[in-house]
Design a protein around this motif. Structure first.
Motif, mmCIF file in Angstrom:
data_model
loop_
_atom_site.group_PDB
_atom_site.id
_atom_site.type_symbol
_atom_site.label_atom_id
_atom_site.label_comp_id
_atom_site.label_asym_id
_atom_site.label_seq_id
_atom_site.Cartn_x
_atom_site.Cartn_y
_atom_site.Cartn_z
ATOM 1 N N PRO A 46 0.814 -1.225 0.000
ATOM 2 C CA PRO A 46 0.000 0.000 0.000
ATOM 3 C C PRO A 46 0.846 1.274 0.000
ATOM 4 O O PRO A 46 0.481 2.277 -0.640
ATOM 5 C CB PRO A 46 -0.815 -0.126 1.292
ATOM 6 C CG PRO A 46 -0.891 -1.603 1.549
ATOM 7 C CD PRO A 46 0.444 -2.128 1.106
ATOM 8 N N ILE A 47 1.969 1.241 0.696
ATOM 9 C CA ILE A 47 2.843 2.419 0.749
ATOM 10 C C ILE A 47 3.518 2.637 -0.598
ATOM 11 O O ILE A 47 3.617 3.768 -1.092
ATOM 12 C CB ILE A 47 3.883 2.256 1.867
ATOM 13 C CG1 ILE A 47 3.177 2.261 3.231
ATOM 14 C CG2 ILE A 47 4.933 3.360 1.802
ATOM 15 C CD1 ILE A 47 4.100 2.020 4.396
ATOM 16 N N ARG A 50 1.122 4.108 -3.014
ATOM 17 C CA ARG A 50 0.905 5.535 -2.739
ATOM 18 C C ARG A 50 2.112 6.377 -3.169
ATOM 19 O O ARG A 50 1.959 7.389 -3.854
ATOM 20 C CB ARG A 50 0.652 5.726 -1.245
ATOM 21 C CG ARG A 50 0.423 7.168 -0.799
ATOM 22 C CD ARG A 50 0.634 7.285 0.695
ATOM 23 N NE ARG A 50 2.040 7.078 1.060
ATOM 24 C CZ ARG A 50 2.444 6.814 2.305
ATOM 25 N NH1 ARG A 50 1.564 6.689 3.278
ATOM 26 N NH2 ARG A 50 3.741 6.648 2.555
ATOM 27 N N ASP A 51 3.303 5.948 -2.800
ATOM 28 C CA ASP A 51 4.505 6.762 -3.044
ATOM 29 C C ASP A 51 4.957 6.745 -4.496
ATOM 30 O O ASP A 51 5.505 7.742 -4.995
ATOM 31 C CB ASP A 51 5.656 6.274 -2.156
ATOM 32 C CG ASP A 51 5.437 6.599 -0.692
ATOM 33 O OD1 ASP A 51 4.424 7.253 -0.366
ATOM 34 O OD2 ASP A 51 6.270 6.183 0.136
#
Length: 405
Positions: A46-47, A50-51
């Motif tokens: 998920p990170i 997003r990034d």
């Protein structure tokens, strides 16, 4: 060479429990490190999405890359283990994990993550041929069942540790620090194994000058090897469904929260670890390994079918899924004993490498098949398909037994 010949002969003379326990503990630690590395990327998807602006297909491809490299490399690693010994291969594998963690701490985009998946896949490839070569050669025969039990148990614990370790440190600091911490973990494991390296030494398979051309590949002509491979592929497809899709199924069908659904997967893994502990005693006192495996997998498949019906409701389904982990876990040590019986002398690394590559193939193929079911909302059919695959694996296990009798 025939299928009745056992693999590398365990020591005949009585061996102190302390010595066997040390070998089992060291190999178990290495195996736990391997399973930890299966999830080196996934908990932080998920990170990364997003990034780096990624989608589910992008991050899913990373796992496919990992398992394709691990599976193809595993079969080849078995030959290397038989030629140069398990110990240097094991050290090289953990060094690859260390490089993967360091690379992960510095990624700036998708191609960096691909490099991490490649390095981690290379590191994971040699573990099963190396681990089982050490256990089969260094652990006394009466304790092999317990050794295989501990091996499987530590693998499950590695799976359980990775998300808590990486996500926990990320929550406290950031994800780059989490990967620095993972790199330190690998350094610690590598240092301990090097310190105790005398306990990991194995005999190599000496190839005589007059050996027929292609004799190293003769084991691949044995049908029992491919029956073992098929068993691993099918049973792993079921595990991949549970790991990848069970939380989404619980949420969609029963309205279970994300936290509770995730806890169910942890419960599955912990029950699987406990099942392997029990299965070690079963394997130690039961000669008919294939029948133990068949009964355990049948029980797991039946529980999955009940889950697919939805009759048990949210709580009952979560309990049944955890119980499935226990049932499958009980068969784990007997599964490894079953493969040992099918392994020709001097070919332990090659056979385990080839057979266990079925595990990686199962992990790579299962999401492609059942992901399509999930996209169409066929949640019950997804669990049913996982149960059917596990039932078919029972036939494969019994096929192994018939060919090693």
């Amino acid at each position: 060479m025939n299928t009745a010949t056992l693999g590398a002969t365990a020591p005949v003379n009585p061996i102190p429990l302390k010595q066997d326990a040390a070998v089992i503990g060291l190999v178990g630690l290495a195996h736990g490190t391997s399973h930890f590395s299966h999830l080196l990327l996934a908990p932080l998807f998920p990170i990364f999405m997003r990034d780096f602006g990624l989608n589910y297909s992008d991050v899913g491809l990373l796992m496919t890359i990992f398992f394709v490299i691990s599976g193809s490399g595993q079969a080849m690693a078995g030959f290397v283990v038989d030629r140069i010994g398990a110990r240097p291969v094991l050290f090289a594998a953990i060094s690859c994990f260390l490089l993967a963690a360091l690379a992960a701490s510095m990624v700036t985009g998708y191609m960096g993550l691909v490099l991490v998946a490649v390095l981690a896949g290379l590191g994971n490839a040699p573990f099963h041929p190396a681990d089982f070569t050490i256990l089969n050669q260094r652990v006394s025969a009466p304790r092999l069942g317990h050794a295989f039990s501990a091996h499987g148990l530590t693998g499950n614990l590695g799976w359980a540790l990775a998300p808590a370790f990486l996500v926990g440190i990320t929550a406290l600091t950031d994800w780059r620090t989490a990967y620095h911490a993972a790199a330190l973990l690998y350094v610690g494991v590598l240092a301990l194994l090097f310190w105790q390296r005398d306990k990991l030494l194995t005999q190599v398979h000496v190839r005589h000058a007059d050996a027929p051309k292609g004799s190293d590949l003769a084991f691949m002509k044995l049908p029992v090897v491919w029956w073992c491979f098929s068993f691993f592929l099918l049973s792993t497809m079921t595990l991949a469904v549970v790991q990848s899709f069970a939380p989404s199924i619980l949420k969609a069908v029963h309205g279970v929260s994300v936290e509770a659904a995730t806890f169910t997967i942890s419960a599955y893994m912990l029950c699987g670890a406990f099942g392997m502990l029990v299965g070690g005693f079963v394997a130690a006192y039961t000669k008919q390994s294939d029948r133990v495996v068949a009964l355990a997998m049948s029980a797991g498949a039946a529980l999955l079918l009940v889950c697919a019906t939805g009759w048990l409701g949210a709580t009952g389904t979560m309990v049944a899924l955890a119980a499935t982990g226990f049932a499958v876990g009980v068969g784990g040590p007997s599964r490894d004993m079953m493969i040992k019986k099918a392994t020709p002398k001097g070919a332990t690394g090659r056979v385990y490498g080839t057979v266990y590559s079925g595990l990686d193939v199962g992990f790579a193929v299962s999401p492609l098949i059942f992901g399509g079911f999930m996209d169409r909302g066929w949640y019950a059919l997804t669990l049913t398909g996982a149960a059917v695959a596990l039932f078919i694996s029972v036939y494969a296990a019994l096929g192994v037994g018939r060919r090693t009798a």
